[in-house]
Structure formats: structure tokens, C-alpha cells
Design a protein around this motif. Structure first.
Motif, mmCIF file in Angstrom:
data_model
loop_
_atom_site.group_PDB
_atom_site.id
_atom_site.type_symbol
_atom_site.label_atom_id
_atom_site.label_comp_id
_atom_site.label_asym_id
_atom_site.label_seq_id
_atom_site.Cartn_x
_atom_site.Cartn_y
_atom_site.Cartn_z
ATOM 1 N N ASP A 53 1.254 -0.791 0.340
ATOM 2 C CA ASP A 53 -0.191 -0.030 -0.176
ATOM 3 C C ASP A 53 0.877 1.106 0.043
ATOM 4 N N LYS A 110 2.441 4.928 -2.369
ATOM 5 C CA LYS A 110 1.498 6.207 -3.778
ATOM 6 C C LYS A 110 2.869 4.998 -4.980
ATOM 7 N N GLY A 111 1.334 4.966 -5.744
ATOM 8 C CA GLY A 111 2.122 4.288 -6.884
ATOM 9 C C GLY A 111 1.594 3.014 -7.643
ATOM 10 N N LYS A 112 0.795 2.608 -6.222
ATOM 11 C CA LYS A 112 0.994 0.796 -6.149
ATOM 12 C C LYS A 112 0.574 0.650 -7.780
ATOM 13 N N GLU A 144 7.551 4.862 -2.552
ATOM 14 C CA GLU A 144 6.448 4.980 -4.049
ATOM 15 C C GLU A 144 7.350 4.430 -5.327
#
Length: 482
Positions: free
Chosen positions: A143, A145-147, A229
Motif C-alpha cells: 500500500d 503511492k503508485g501501487k 513510492e
């Protein structure tokens, strides 16, 4: 009741035992929301084995560099992928036919437990005496950013063209095996590891040998790094749709059935940036999340019967029974503390058939060989070396059989094993580093399980030349030297 047993899931953890129950006269229903046969058949073991094989052969031909090799062995990935897709596409159809042959009823859709004796599939409701949850595992998507830009093992095993530069997050089975393919393909990759070890359940000196080979072939390793990220410089079609589907237990096979749910499963040159907590920043064409797998139980109604789960699965007792007496869990979704391997799932499924027929005590396990299909392979079976080296109960013997028998091993000088014996000189474990470590591991599994003595091994006659015969011959030295 409509059925005696309902299996939720159609992989080896289900049908392997289900067919014996049906043969015994029980009425069986198998529920599957995706492809019949589950992960191993359709998007795991079989696909990996097929795609890995040519690179394994390439590595073997490299043993003859300068001593007979002429030209280069090259793998045509697009052609190989088409062959893989054709072969794998038939697996679900084949198993559907086998289910029919075994007289197993099948319902296609998501199985949801309504109560202790009821399972719903879409608008249909089925009642049963027993329920077996065999839904397996799904890839962990962190979880961060950008997953939405992360790909999992299913994606990589279906990619049309290999990326020139891949970023792999994780160094377990998936991460290291994919790194080996990329290395043999002459491509580069960065492997990001949260801790200080790759393949932590395997003999670390052998893991280090593989890492050194991979480093020499363009694979970079970054230990003690936490990814924070993933950024993209390109527009990805419907990335949020991908995350929605992954989080709801779907996979690429399901999503590709829907033309409106597109996944961008292609490499984009230098398009992604992966940033880590330490400040490390890496750019690549394709990013794989290889951070392990977790229980695939979302939305199957555990809460309706008071069951809970962790990432390791649903807790069961020695009879594979959950806290609800008539509900069981089998295979990877069962939290047993035993290795989550397809071979273990088959063992549990067959055991559970006997258990449900009232013919079994608590489940027991033989020694279980595990293999990392890197190039070369690493295998472990029985008492591990790291345990033996810290104990007065065992002795560890190193056998460099490749160095002694390179001619018989197709010019492989590096094959070796560490054999663990107890004070009675009984073999109790082995660590193997070799091109065909999986076969040698199976040999040791047989020796350990059947308690074959060194004297008995010495009496036997083996086919020669072969990797097993030369390893066994060196093994006899333990007997003669003591």
C-alpha cells in the motif's frame, strides 16, 4: 443436504482429495471463480517451468564456452510466450474434463459462505455437510503511492516482450527466479530487498553464490531498503482498475476477459522511478512486486461463520479443521506452519479425504524438499545446515561432487551439497547447489524418509554417469572415512 462436501477453490488442494471422496460415494461440489486448477496450473508453477526451461539450457551450454561451444544459444521470448499461452490455455479445459471424468460437480463463480452448511454462488445456493476452503494465496501489493504501476508474477509470466531494465521488489522465490531469467536473457535489473537476505529459507552460502552469478550478469542488489513510492512518466491505461481488481482477489486472467478492464502489461523504457526510504532512487522500464503472497479470503464470507484469518491464512488444527467444526482449510490458505508448496497442498488434500471419511488420525508430514528455481538451482530438505551447525547433535559434510565429476555433469564444476548426519551417521538433511538440485533433493528426501543407511547406500548400484550417482559416490566417503 445438496452435497456431502463443497470445496471453495479448484486447485490441487481441492480436487486431489475430492476425487477420492467421490469414488467413496460422497457427492462433491467444486466452486471456482477463475480458471479451473488454480494458480499452479494456470499462472504459476507450469508457466514458470515452461518459460524457465530454455534459459536453463542456455546456462548449461555456457559450460562449454571455449571447449566446444560454437555460436550462441538465444531464446526467442515472443515465440516462447506464444507457446506458453497455447499450452497453458488448455490446462483449465483439461481439468474441467478431468472433473467431469471424476464425476465432480462444478459451479463457476465466487463461493461465499452464508452459514456453516450453506454456500452461495451468484444467485444459486447450495447446502452441504462439510465445507473445505481451498482458495490459496494472492500476490501482496504494498500500500504505497503508485501501487497501480506495480505488476505481479502473473503479469510477468504473460508479458509479450521482456523489459530491458526491470525493478524487482523482493527477493524470495519469485524475485530471484525472475532475476535469473532476466540475467540469462542478457538484460539488467535492480532487486530491492527490505532485509539483509535473499531467499531467507535457503542455505545462505549457496544463495550468495547465485547472487554473485547474477551480479556478473547485470543484476544489481539493494539490501535493507524500503520502497516508499513508484512514479510514472507515462500514461498507463486504467491503472486504478487494476488495483481495484487485485484488491478484490481477481487476477489477470479474470480481468482480460473484460475488454473494458485493460492492464498495461508492457515495458516503457526508463518510464518508472522507484524511491526508497533511504533516498535510493532507481529508474526502470517495468516494476514487479515480488513481496510474497497472502491468504486469498476476501469476500468469501468468513465473518458469517465467525472465522478470521491472517496473511498466513486460516488457522487449523491437526485435522485441518477450523474453529467451526464442519469447515476445513486445505493448501496454501491453511495456516499450518508448514511450507506453502503445491506438493504440500496435494498431501493435505489427500489427507483430508481420509479425514472426512473417518480414516485418519492427525496429519503428519514427511520431510519436504523445497527448491528455488534460480540458475543454478538451490534446494533444501530435512534438517537445515544452519540448525546443524549450531548443534552438537549433527555433523555437516561438504561434498563438492561437481569438482570431482565435471565430465559426468556436463562440464559443471560447481555442483555441491552439504549433507547433515546425526551421531548414528543417519542422513537427516541436505542443502544442494547444482543445475539439477531438484532431482538430487528428491533423492535425499527418499533417503531421509526411508531412513536408508550409508551402508545400504554403499551396497546399491546406480546408473552412471548421472548427477545422483556421483553425488552418492562422494556421499559414501562419509561412511568410509569414519
Amino acid at each position: 443436504m445438496d452435497y456431502d462436501v463443497i470445496y471453495i477453490g479448484s486447485g490441487n488442494a481441492a480436487w486431489q482429495g475430492g476425487r477420492f471422496l467421490r469414488k467413496a460415494g460422497l457427492k462433491i461440489l467444486i466452486i471456482e471463480e477463475s480458471l479451473y486448477g488454480g494458480t499452479c496450473a494456470n499462472r504459476g508453477c507450469n508457466s514458470k517451468a515452461l518459460l524457465d526451461a530454455p534459459y536453463e539450457i542456455k546456462a548449461l551450454t555456457d559450460n562449454f564456452e571455449g571447449v566446444g561451444k560454437a555460436g550462441n544459444f538465444e531464446v526467442d521470448w515472443p515465440a516462447l510466450m506464444k507457446f506458453k499461452q497455447k499450452r497453458i490455455a488448455n490446462m483449465s479445459k483439461f481439468l474441467d474434463g478431468k472433473f467431469d471424468e471424476y464425476d465432480l460437480d462444478v459451479a463457476h463463480g465466487k463461493g461465499v459462505i452464508v452459514d456453516e452448511h450453506t454456500v452461495k454462488v451468484g444467485d444459486e445456493t447450495f447446502t452441504t455437510e462439510k465445507i473445505v476452503i481451498a482458495t490459496g494465496l494472492k500476490p501482496v501489493i504494498p500500500d504505497i503511492k503508485g501501487k497501480e504501476y506495480l505488476h505481479d508474477s502473473t503479469d510477468f509470466l504473460d508479458i509479450a516482450e521482456l523489459p530491458k531494465h526491470t525493478i524487482i521488489i523482493g527477493a524470495g522465490f519469485v524475485g530471484m527466479e525472475f532475476a535469473s531469467i532476466l540475467a540469462e536473457a542478457g538484460l539488467t535489473a535492480d532487486v530491492i530487498i527490505r532485509g539483509n537476505m535473499a531467499l531467507k529459507y535457503f542455505h545462505q552460502p549457496y544463495v550468495q553464490k547465485v547472487i554473485e552469478i547474477l551480479k556478473d550478469k547485470g543484476i544489481n542488489f539493494h539490501f535493507n531498503q524500503t520502497v516508499t513510492e513508484v512514479l510514472s512518466d507515462v500514461e498507463i491505461p486504467n491503472p486504478e482498475e487494476r488495483i481495484h481488481n487485485v484488491e478484490n482477489g481477481m487476477n489477470s486472467d479474470d480481468i482480460l476477459r473484460d475488454p473494458d478492464a485493460k492492464i498495461d502489461n508492457v515495458a516503457h523504457e526508463n518510464a518508472f522511478t522507484v524511491n526508497c526510504e533511504s533516498g535510493l532512487s532507481l529508474k526502470g522500464d517495468y516494476v514487479i512486486a515480488a513481496m510474497g503472497r497472502e491468504a486469498n479470503v476476501e469476500g468469501i464470507g468468513l465473518e458469517n461463520v465467525g472465522l478470521t484469518s491472517t496473511k498466513s491464512g486460516i488457522k487449523v488444527n491437526g485435522h485441518l479443521q477450523t474453529e467451526v467444526p464442519n469447515i476445513y482449510a486445505s493448501g496454501d490458505v491453511a495456516d499450518t506452519g508448514i511450507a506453502k508448496l503445491v506438493t504440500v497442498a496435494i498431501h493435505q488434500s489427500k489427507y483430508l479425504a481420509k479425514e472426512l471419511l473417518g480414516e485418519a488420525d492427525e496429519i503428519t508430514y514427511p520431510v519436504i524438499p523445497a527448491v528455488a528455481y534460480t540458475i543454478p538451482r538451490i534446494a533444501t530438505v530435512g534438517v537445515p545446515a544452519y540448525v546443524a551447525e549450531k548443534s552438537d547433535e549433527y555433523d555437516v559434510h561438504q561434498i563438492r561432487y561437481g569438482n570431482s565429476y565435471s565430465l559426468e555433469l556436463k562440464n559443471d564444476t560447481t555442483a555441491e551439497a552439504k549433507v547433515i548426519v546425526d551421531k548414528d551417521l543417519q542422513i537427516v538433511g541436505a542443502e544442494i547447489y547444482a543445475a539439477d538440485a531438484e532431482n538430487v533433493a528428491n533423492m535425499f528426501a527418499f533417503i531421509i524418509n526411508k531412513k536408508i543407511t550409508l551402508e545400504e547406500l554403499d551396497y546399491m548400484i546406480y546408473a552412471f554417469p548421472s548427477s545422483s550417482s556421483v553425488c552418492l559416490y562422494k556421499l559414501h566417503n562419509i561412511h568410509y572415512d569414519l
